[in-house]
Each structure stands twice: as C-alpha cells, then as structure tokens.
Design an enzyme around this catalytic site. Structure first.
Site, PDB file in Angstrom:
ATOM      1  N   GLU A 176      41.385 -80.584  40.577  1.00 10.16           N
ATOM      2  CA  GLU A 176      40.738 -80.630  39.275  1.00 10.16           C
ATOM      3  C   GLU A 176      40.754 -79.271  38.582  1.00 10.16           C
ATOM      4  O   GLU A 176      40.537 -79.170  37.380  1.00 10.16           O
ATOM      5  CB  GLU A 176      39.308 -81.158  39.397  1.00 10.16           C
ATOM      6  N   HIS A 204      37.130 -86.921  50.261  1.00  9.77           N
ATOM      7  CA  HIS A 204      37.144 -87.760  49.063  1.00  9.77           C
ATOM      8  C   HIS A 204      38.178 -88.877  49.123  1.00  9.77           C
ATOM      9  O   HIS A 204      37.839 -90.045  49.220  1.00  9.77           O
ATOM     10  CB  HIS A 204      37.370 -86.883  47.832  1.00  9.77           C
ATOM     11  N   GLU A 264      38.706 -78.086  43.953  1.00 10.99           N
ATOM     12  CA  GLU A 264      38.282 -79.473  43.775  1.00 10.99           C
ATOM     13  C   GLU A 264      39.418 -80.474  43.969  1.00 10.99           C
ATOM     14  O   GLU A 264      39.801 -81.189  43.049  1.00 10.99           O
ATOM     15  CB  GLU A 264      37.639 -79.669  42.406  1.00 10.99           C
ATOM     16  N   HIS A 302      41.072 -83.880  44.723  1.00  9.85           N
ATOM     17  CA  HIS A 302      40.610 -85.268  44.660  1.00  9.85           C
ATOM     18  C   HIS A 302      41.660 -86.202  45.261  1.00  9.85           C
ATOM     19  O   HIS A 302      41.665 -86.455  46.445  1.00  9.85           O
ATOM     20  CB  HIS A 302      40.267 -85.653  43.222  1.00  9.85           C
TER      21      HIS A 302
END
Length: 297
Positions: free
Chosen positions: A286, A230, A270, A272
């Site tokens: 996240e 990401h 998650e 990021h």
C-alpha cells in the site's frame, strides 16, 4: 514509474504509484499480465509482462480484491461503490450491482460453475454473478464474510472475519460453518493449498490456519504474533505464502508448518495482496509498490 529497489537477493520492489494510491490486491490475468487494484485512487492497473510498463484504468470507488474470470477478463469488487466490476484486457470496463444495497463487496473468486462468487461483508451475504450479469445472493454462513476461494471439493470457502470461523457454500447455496479454536482470530485471507486443504490467515491472532474439506482445523502460531497476516496464496514451490501487514514482511509456510519470512524495504510498507506470477510471488504494498519475491523450486 519504474523505480526498482533491491531489498535482498530474493526480493525486489517496483514503484507503481504514489503512496496515496494504495496498491491493494493483485492477480495474474489470462493475458499473462499482472493486474492490481489501486484502492484509494479508484483504479485498476495492468503491469505489462514484457517491459513492465503500467497502465492505469479508472473504475470506481474502492476497488479491492481482483480475480481472473472464466471469460478472459478480470473481475473485482468495489467496496465503497458497492458494485462488482469487470475489466477486459483492452481496458474496457463494466459493472454490476448486487441485490443487497450497501453490502460492502470484498472477496471475489471464480467458481467451479463458470460464475464469479463474491462476499458482502456489511450485509453478511454471499453472491453469485454469471457472465450474463445475473446475480443471486445467499445468507452467509457467519458474520462478515471476507475473502473467498474455490475449494478442491467443488464448493466455495470463505473466511468469516467477525465470526472467528471458516464458511463453506456449495454452488446450490448449502452452507456450513467451522468455528476456529482461537478466539479473536479474525480470519481474512484464504486459498486452496497443494495438499487438498484450505489455508487461511488469522490477522487477529497472528496465526496461519489449515482446514481440511472434512473440517479438521490446525493452527500455526507465527514468530511475531503482532505481524497481522493478511492474504495467502499457494506458491509455485509447493508452499503457502502470505503477507504480514503489520510487520512489512512476506511469509512462507510449508505444508508441514515450517515458517520463514522475507523483509521488505520498510516495516510500514503495508503488504496486502499476494499472487504467483512469472515464476515468482508478487505482493501489493500500500506504500506504492509491487514486490517480487524469488522462489526456489
């Protein structure tokens, strides 16, 4: 919150919010603190570099990426409110509205010209915002401009997520596009590397890419093609570091293309955003935490 989870000798996690708040992106501020967005809570938070305490500042809907500005403040995109926000070290906030409505601002970076540059994903435009609040917009070099960064050549470089390309724009608005060799690459993150090139993530293809300022592209497949890389950033160790959103890991790639990775506490954490801070790499999870990854010189 001050819970610390020891994941390994190299990784520690600090809980900073509930899972529903969504720490998304982060950057070190001119005040030495770590600033991060809470995309679902509509807030920007500051982690004190001394005692680690967290102060949360409500701002607006969908604060997404954040970057330090040349004026000693932090600047951020409000993806759902369609604004560019500014927050001073004392927590005072202001916002600016792009020319194009409902543009979906996402990427933001300080340019070499003393202005902030941002992308409008839904409008296929790139914006420039001066410290006085003057906004200028240009057509994007391609579809869905996402992350943006200043390059070593005095231009701004961006990922064109739905164009499978990397774009370049000069401070006078001249645009260039470089198509990627791999279809469905869907690039997202981009950062300048220590080798004079730009490095980017291919979330759709599970690769890390490198592009020279002359436009020469190299792609490095990752061990897990479904890891969905990401964000990417240059680390203090001369390597590039990136988040693997799909696998709950943080990866490292040398300028020669050697890849290693670190597991976080959960595969669904998650990760990021990622940024250097306090001699280490930090990433926003996240799931509600910030992870600190020790870096060897």
């Amino acid at each position: 919150m001050n819970e610390i989870r020891e994941v390994s000798a190299a990784v520690r996690e600090f809980a900073v919010s509930g899972r529903g708040s969504g720490p998304y992106a982060l950057a070190e501020g001119p005040d030495g603190a770590l600033w991060f967005t809470l995309v679902h809570q509509g807030a920007v938070a500051r982690r004190d570099p001394g005692d680690g305490s967290v102060t949360v500042h409500p701002v607006g809907a969908g604060p997404t990426l954040v970057a330090a500005g040349p004026d000693g403040a932090m600047w951020f995109t409000e993806y759902r409110a369609h604004r560019i926000g500014r927050i001073a070290p004392d927590g005072s906030c202001s916002s600016f509205t792009p020319v194009t409505p409902a543009g979906g601002p996402f990427g933001i970076a300080a340019g070499p010209d003393g202005a902030m540059w941002f992308t409008l994903t839904a409008a296929d435009r790139v914006g420039r915002l001066t410290m006085d609040g003057e906004v200028t917009e240009y057509p994007s070099p391609g579809a869905f401009p996402s992350a943006i960064t200043a390059g070593p050549d005095g231009a701004l470089w961006m990922t064109l997520n739905q164009h499978d390309a990397i774009g370049r724009i000069t401070t006078d608005g001249t645009r260039t596009v470089h198509s990627l060799p791999t279809g469905g690459a869907a690039p997202v993150g981009i950062a300048a590397g220590p080798d004079g090139a730009l490095w980017f993530t291919e979330i759709g293809a599970g690769r890390i890419g490198r592009i020279t300022v002359a436009g020469e592209i190299t792609e490095y497949p990752l061990p897990d093609p479904a890891c969905r890389p990401h964000a990417v950033v240059a680390g203090p160790d001369g390597a590039m570091w990136f988040t693997e959103w799909g696998s709950g890991r943080v990866g490292r790639i040398t300028v020669e293309g050697v890849v290693t990775s670190y597991a976080l506490s959960r595969s669904d954490s998650e990760p990021h955003g990622i940024a250097p801070h306090d001699g280490a790499l930090w990433c926003a999870l996240e799931s509600g935490s910030l992870a600190r990854i020790e870096v060897s010189a």
